[in-house]
Design a protein around this motif. Structure first.
Motif, PDB file in Angstrom:
ATOM      1  N   UNK A 141       0.776  -1.133  -0.041  1.00  0.00           N
ATOM      2  CA  UNK A 141       0.052  -0.017  -0.117  1.00  0.00           C
ATOM      3  C   UNK A 141       0.804   1.213   0.059  1.00  0.00           C
ATOM      4  N   UNK A 142       1.954   1.252   0.878  1.00  0.00           N
ATOM      5  CA  UNK A 142       2.746   2.423   0.895  1.00  0.00           C
ATOM      6  C   UNK A 142       3.534   2.685  -0.441  1.00  0.00           C
ATOM      7  N   UNK A 143       4.122   1.431  -1.178  1.00  0.00           N
ATOM      8  CA  UNK A 143       4.887   1.587  -2.302  1.00  0.00           C
ATOM      9  C   UNK A 143       3.712   1.948  -3.498  1.00  0.00           C
ATOM     10  N   UNK A 144       2.924   1.207  -3.594  1.00  0.00           N
ATOM     11  CA  UNK A 144       2.141   1.290  -4.758  1.00  0.00           C
ATOM     12  C   UNK A 144       0.578   1.528  -4.567  1.00  0.00           C
ATOM     13  N   UNK A 145       0.292   2.032  -3.587  1.00  0.00           N
ATOM     14  CA  UNK A 145      -0.983   2.491  -3.309  1.00  0.00           C
ATOM     15  C   UNK A 145      -1.640   3.483  -4.069  1.00  0.00           C
ATOM     16  N   UNK A 146      -2.945   3.521  -4.399  1.00  0.00           N
ATOM     17  CA  UNK A 146      -3.556   4.670  -4.995  1.00  0.00           C
ATOM     18  C   UNK A 146      -3.841   5.911  -3.940  1.00  0.00           C
ATOM     19  N   UNK A 147      -4.033   5.528  -2.785  1.00  0.00           N
ATOM     20  CA  UNK A 147      -4.385   6.603  -1.728  1.00  0.00           C
ATOM     21  C   UNK A 147      -3.696   6.131  -0.338  1.00  0.00           C
ATOM     22  N   UNK A 148      -2.645   5.577  -0.173  1.00  0.00           N
ATOM     23  CA  UNK A 148      -2.142   5.194   1.150  1.00  0.00           C
ATOM     24  C   UNK A 148      -2.630   5.915   2.401  1.00  0.00           C
ATOM     25  N   UNK A 175       1.344  13.964  -0.831  1.00  0.00           N
ATOM     26  CA  UNK A 175       0.889  13.002  -0.413  1.00  0.00           C
ATOM     27  C   UNK A 175       0.876  11.910  -1.610  1.00  0.00           C
ATOM     28  N   UNK A 176       0.308  10.530  -1.540  1.00  0.00           N
ATOM     29  CA  UNK A 176       0.497   9.608  -2.472  1.00  0.00           C
ATOM     30  C   UNK A 176       1.293   8.601  -2.174  1.00  0.00           C
ATOM     31  N   UNK A 177       1.675   7.626  -3.034  1.00  0.00           N
ATOM     32  CA  UNK A 177       2.394   6.453  -2.531  1.00  0.00           C
ATOM     33  C   UNK A 177       4.087   7.076  -2.338  1.00  0.00           C
ATOM     34  N   UNK A 178       4.853   6.190  -1.845  1.00  0.00           N
ATOM     35  CA  UNK A 178       6.159   6.522  -1.608  1.00  0.00           C
ATOM     36  C   UNK A 178       7.023   7.053  -2.906  1.00  0.00           C
ATOM     37  N   UNK A 179       6.690   6.306  -4.095  1.00  0.00           N
ATOM     38  CA  UNK A 179       7.505   6.730  -5.177  1.00  0.00           C
ATOM     39  C   UNK A 179       6.956   7.959  -5.739  1.00  0.00           C
TER      40      UNK A 179
END
Length: 395
Positions: A141-148, A175-179
């Motif tokens: 979720x943190x790496x690839x989530x749409x809305x972590x 905001x957003x994922x880590x990338x």
């Protein structure tokens, strides 16, 4: 000496231990002559044991109850897993940002060449160890989530321009994922908060950020990877007139004290899956050289060495501009001779006692006294060489 009422104890002891500690021992009666001996066997436990539903830790001669974040961190440590390895029960594959996975495939081509041909996104997550029994882990979720932030409200990054410690001129929330956070934070810093110096190399025009771009990128990635996501504080980037501070909640592991960060040290990430995916994306190295790389990039750009600080469970990286401008040196109350010498060192890299005498037209004793005061004020430092080879450079 034996016990009386052994049959009753055979029932009472297991019940008492189970009620107090939540474990079931093996309790047996053994006859020794005419005496009843009770043997209590308790096997080692792979999990932490509570007492009356509470957990305690011993420090010195005292017992302290663990609560809140301390208890969560303690139980995580004892489980042998890091926070990001646990399943996020509330999440499903619909919460994944496919575009970010596609970007990751481009990043990871050097370290996972086969990933480009992989079309099934769930298979990619499985190969990255981001799923367990078809359920997404927190790292996914943190790496690839749409809305972590829907799952972890404090998992964002905050940038602010500070005129003083309390006076904020402007701020942004990323905001957003880590990338996405890494990419967007660097772009906001570059376009809104930091100045780019224009240099020409022949006919080529170069824009050089006032702090090294690669060093900032490395420090932001470190803050996101090593952050304690159980906490409630966001990663912060504070931009001051003379320095930039990147800070995240989370203590360093005991194996890596803060003073070791400027030398070769172990790589021991707080969130192992986050670190592994960033490594496979080519964003970090796995050898604990990130902090050394930050220092090298600052030195290459002629900036002071950054500081790494840990206080009250918060980790900081402090980048400095040129601390010893003529304006700043005047504020330190040093003489015109000493200011001239410091500027000379910045240009030449070092200064000897004889050179100090020449540029200031002063005696050897005056030069020695002035240089000693600059060392005492932590502006210059001695080379450590004695005699004719001795010199001074920037502290």
């Amino acid at each position: 000496i034996g016990v009386k009422k052994s049959k009753k104890l055979l029932e009472d002891i297991p019940n008492k231990i189970r009620n107090k500690l939540g474990i079931i021992p093996s309790v047996k009666i053994e006859k020794v002559g005419d005496k009843d001996i009770i043997h209590i066997f308790i096997n080692p436990s792979s999990v932490s044991i509570s007492h009356n539903g509470k957990y305690y830790i011993r420090s010195g001669s005292n017992n302290f109850e663990l609560k809140g974040e301390e208890l969560t961190n303690f139980l995580l440590e004892k489980s042998g897993k890091t926070w990001d390895e646990f399943v996020e029960e509330k999440a499903g594959f619909n919460d994944i940002n496919i575009k970010t996975i596609d970007e990751f495939k481009k990043y990871a081509i050097d370290r996972i060449p086969s990933i480009v041909a992989e079309k099934d996104y769930q298979t990619i997550l499985e190969k990255l160890n981001l799923q367990e029994d078809k359920k997404l882990k927190k790292a996914a979720i943190l790496l690839f989530g749409e809305n972590p932030q829907r799952f972890y409200p404090a998992a964002y990054l905050k940038i602010g321009k500070f005129l003083t410690e309390t006076d904020i001129q402007s701020s942004d929330i990323v905001e957003g994922n880590l990338f996405e956070q890494i990419t967007n934070a660097l772009e906001i810093l570059r376009t809104k908060y930091l100045i780019s110096i224009i240099k020409f190399e022949g006919i080529h025009r170069r824009e050089i950020l006032e702090y090294p771009y690669e060093a900032l990128r490395e420090a932001i990635i470190n803050a996101l990877i090593h952050r304690n996501y159980i906490g409630t504080s966001s990663v912060q980037i504070r931009v001051y007139s003379d320095r930039l501070v990147i800070m995240n909640e989370g203590k360093l592991p005991p194996e890596v004290p803060v003073e070791k960060l400027k030398t070769e040290h172990l790589s021991k990430p707080r969130n192992t899956l986050l670190a592994d995916v960033f490594y496979k994306a080519g964003f970090i190295e796995s050898w604990g050289r990130g902090t050394i790389k930050i220092m090298e990039k600052c030195q290459e750009q002629g900036l002071p060495e950054p500081d790494f600080e840990e206080e009250y469970g918060v980790m900081k990286v402090v980048f400095y501009k040129d601390k010893f401008t003529e304006e700043n040196l005047k504020k330190l109350g040093i003489s015109e001779r000493q200011i001239k010498a410091v500027i000379y060192v910045k240009e030449k890299g070092k200064i000897t006692n004889k050179e100090y005498q020449e540029i200031n037209n002063c005696s050897r004793n005056t030069a020695s006294n002035d240089l000693r005061r600059l060392v005492e004020n932590h502006i210059l430092k001695e080379s450590g060489v004695k005699g004719a080879g001795s010199y001074y450079d920037i502290a």
